[in-house]
Scaffold this motif. Structure first.
Motif, mmCIF file in Angstrom:
data_model
loop_
_atom_site.group_PDB
_atom_site.id
_atom_site.type_symbol
_atom_site.label_atom_id
_atom_site.label_comp_id
_atom_site.label_asym_id
_atom_site.label_seq_id
_atom_site.Cartn_x
_atom_site.Cartn_y
_atom_site.Cartn_z
ATOM 1 N N UNK A 152 18.464 -2.428 14.002
ATOM 2 C CA UNK A 152 18.473 -3.547 14.954
ATOM 3 C C UNK A 152 17.575 -3.131 16.114
ATOM 4 N N UNK A 153 16.382 -3.703 16.161
ATOM 5 C CA UNK A 153 15.394 -3.275 17.142
ATOM 6 C C UNK A 153 15.164 -4.299 18.236
ATOM 7 N N UNK A 154 14.798 -3.796 19.401
ATOM 8 C CA UNK A 154 14.573 -4.624 20.576
ATOM 9 C C UNK A 154 13.197 -4.294 21.163
ATOM 10 N N UNK A 155 12.381 -5.328 21.384
ATOM 11 C CA UNK A 155 11.075 -5.170 22.019
ATOM 12 C C UNK A 155 10.225 -4.147 21.274
ATOM 13 N N UNK A 206 16.423 -5.508 8.662
ATOM 14 C CA UNK A 206 16.125 -5.321 10.086
ATOM 15 C C UNK A 206 16.360 -6.604 10.859
ATOM 16 N N UNK A 207 16.978 -6.457 12.028
ATOM 17 C CA UNK A 207 17.041 -7.530 13.013
ATOM 18 C C UNK A 207 16.067 -7.155 14.128
ATOM 19 N N UNK A 208 15.156 -8.058 14.451
ATOM 20 C CA UNK A 208 14.090 -7.757 15.404
ATOM 21 C C UNK A 208 14.138 -8.744 16.558
ATOM 22 N N UNK A 209 14.581 -8.264 17.696
ATOM 23 C CA UNK A 209 14.751 -9.087 18.889
ATOM 24 C C UNK A 209 13.561 -8.865 19.825
ATOM 25 N N UNK A 210 12.829 -9.941 20.134
ATOM 26 C CA UNK A 210 11.700 -9.879 21.083
ATOM 27 C C UNK A 210 10.642 -8.874 20.626
ATOM 28 N N UNK A 211 10.176 -9.053 19.421
ATOM 29 C CA UNK A 211 9.229 -8.130 18.782
ATOM 30 C C UNK A 211 7.994 -7.876 19.640
ATOM 31 N N UNK A 212 7.758 -6.596 19.927
ATOM 32 C CA UNK A 212 6.592 -6.175 20.710
ATOM 33 C C UNK A 212 5.786 -5.178 19.898
ATOM 34 N N UNK A 213 4.492 -5.456 19.735
ATOM 35 C CA UNK A 213 3.587 -4.540 19.050
ATOM 36 C C UNK A 213 2.553 -4.030 20.049
ATOM 37 N N UNK A 214 2.345 -2.715 20.120
ATOM 38 C CA UNK A 214 1.414 -2.144 21.100
ATOM 39 C C UNK A 214 -0.042 -2.314 20.697
ATOM 40 N N UNK A 246 17.623 0.428 17.797
ATOM 41 C CA UNK A 246 16.294 0.917 18.182
ATOM 42 C C UNK A 246 15.927 0.269 19.510
ATOM 43 N N UNK A 247 16.141 1.015 20.611
ATOM 44 C CA UNK A 247 16.009 0.425 21.944
ATOM 45 C C UNK A 247 14.556 0.200 22.350
ATOM 46 N N UNK A 248 14.370 -0.556 23.428
ATOM 47 C CA UNK A 248 13.038 -0.923 23.893
ATOM 48 C C UNK A 248 12.425 0.086 24.836
ATOM 49 N N UNK A 249 11.156 -0.110 25.116
ATOM 50 C CA UNK A 249 10.382 0.755 26.016
ATOM 51 C C UNK A 249 10.924 0.639 27.440
ATOM 52 N N UNK A 250 10.987 1.774 28.125
ATOM 53 C CA UNK A 250 11.477 1.777 29.500
ATOM 54 C C UNK A 250 12.984 1.777 29.612
ATOM 55 N N UNK A 251 13.666 1.895 28.462
ATOM 56 C CA UNK A 251 15.128 1.935 28.458
ATOM 57 C C UNK A 251 15.573 3.134 27.629
#
Length: 362
Positions: A204-207, A229-237, A132-137
């Protein structure tokens, strides 16, 4: 002999005697004329007010247009086109797939990479990791990097599914919605993995992709169940995280910029920030195990958010790893060996727990 009267006859009522003028009214007094200087000053004052009003309108319009542009960019982030594929990048066989999101409003495009057959593992794998890729990517997200992780998982006999969220789609792009529609796309990806025979699906999620994973986990059913779930650099809007990210690119005052941008975003995304289940995500104890990884020097996503979510988890396999000095989505590059070791150990324990549960149920 007739006598002629010298006194004129009186006029008939309501009229005037022929040849006589009506009584004259006094002439009106002429209006006083304003001095020429007062007239000129008044004209200058009105002209100045008109110019100021026009300037104020232009400034207001420019401010609204600028904030509208910022809101549009947030909803439509620049994402480069795909530059490679699993076969070219890592020699991994793959299939191009597409299917509708769970909501049916958008289409998901991705790559399905079946696990490599190895010694004692000739049967198709029943374990799949969904990135699960990050925003802007997009699905490649080179700074993580995705291809190397996909190759590692392939050797560990995991199927891998890499896909694009709508705002990064290789097909028709849709606006970013802070996880509202993205969670529906992720759930469709999980459902697809299960349709390929997976008994165990790990996200496996990023940001923001990690935050979207948590949103998706609130909505799962039997067909799109997430096992871990693996959560790398968790970002919540949230409002604060939105403003913090805007400040990374331009120095705007929080007020009135943030309220204006929040007001304009629904025009481009169809989603109001108040609709996002951020508070619910923060306070939920999830059934599945979570491995939360975060850097203490993350300037984009607060480490406090990661710690708060981690503190609310009670699954025996859940854990957190705070990387001292780690920056946003740079944990793999900062500690590559430790990152892989910790992730592989977590996946192994999740798999062992699944097998034990299956044995107990048999």
């Amino acid at each position: 002999m007739s006598t002629t009267s010298l006194t004129p006859a009186l006029p008939a009522a309501g009229g005037f005697a022929p040849g006589l003028l009506p009584p004259l009214l006094p002439a009106p007094s002429p209006a006083p004329q304003a001095p020429e200087r007062s007239i000129a000053g008044s004209r200058r004052k009105h002209a100045a007010l008109a110019v100021l009003s026009a300037l104020a309108a232009m400034v207001l319009f420019s401010a609204l247009a600028f904030h509208g542009y910022v809101a549009w960019v947030i909803a439509h982030p620049y994402v480069p086109a795909l530059y490679s594929n699993p076969q070219t990048a890592q020699g991994l066989a793959y299939s191009d797939v597409s299917f509708p999101s769970k909501s049916g409003r958008t289409t998901v495009h991705g790559w399905y990479i079946p696990a490599a057959a190895g010694a004692g593992a000739d049967a198709p794998s029943v374990r799949t990791v969904v990135f699960s890729h990050g925003y802007g990517a997009n699905r490649e997200e080179t700074w993580v990097p995705m291809y190397e992780l996909a190759a590692l998982l392939n050797r560990l006999h995991y199927n891998v599914f890499m896909f694009d969220y709508g705002y990064a789609s290789s097909g028709v792009r849709s606006p970013a919605t802070g996880g509202m529609e993205e969670s529906q796309q992720l759930l469709a990806a999980v459902s697809y993995a299960r349709s390929q025979g997976a008994d165990e699906v790990v996200v496996w999620g990023f940001s923001m992709g990690a935050g979207t994973a948590l949103q998706a986990a609130l909505q799962t059913d039997a067909t799109d169940r997430i096992d871990a779930m693996l959560l790398d650099s968790l970002f919540l809007p949230s409002s604060d995280s939105l403003f913090n990210n805007v400040r990374q690119y331009m120095n705007l005052p929080k007020y009135p910029s943030l309220p204006i941008i929040e007001w304009m975003l629904p025009f481009f995304t169809g989603v109001n920030f108040n609709q996002l289940p951020v508070d619910r995500v923060m306070e939920t104890t999830y059934d599945m195990p979570l491995f939360i990884m975060h850097g203490s020097a993350d300037a984009i996503a607060s480490v406090d958010t990661a710690k708060h979510v981690a503190a609310g988890q009670f699954n025996s396999l859940s854990r957190e790893w705070i990387v001292e000095g780690g920056q946003h989505e740079m944990l793999f590059r900062t500690r590559p060996k430790e990152y892989i070791q910790r992730a592989a150990l977590f996946l192994s324990q999740v798999d062992t727990a699944r097998k034990s549960a299956a044995t107990a149920a048999a």
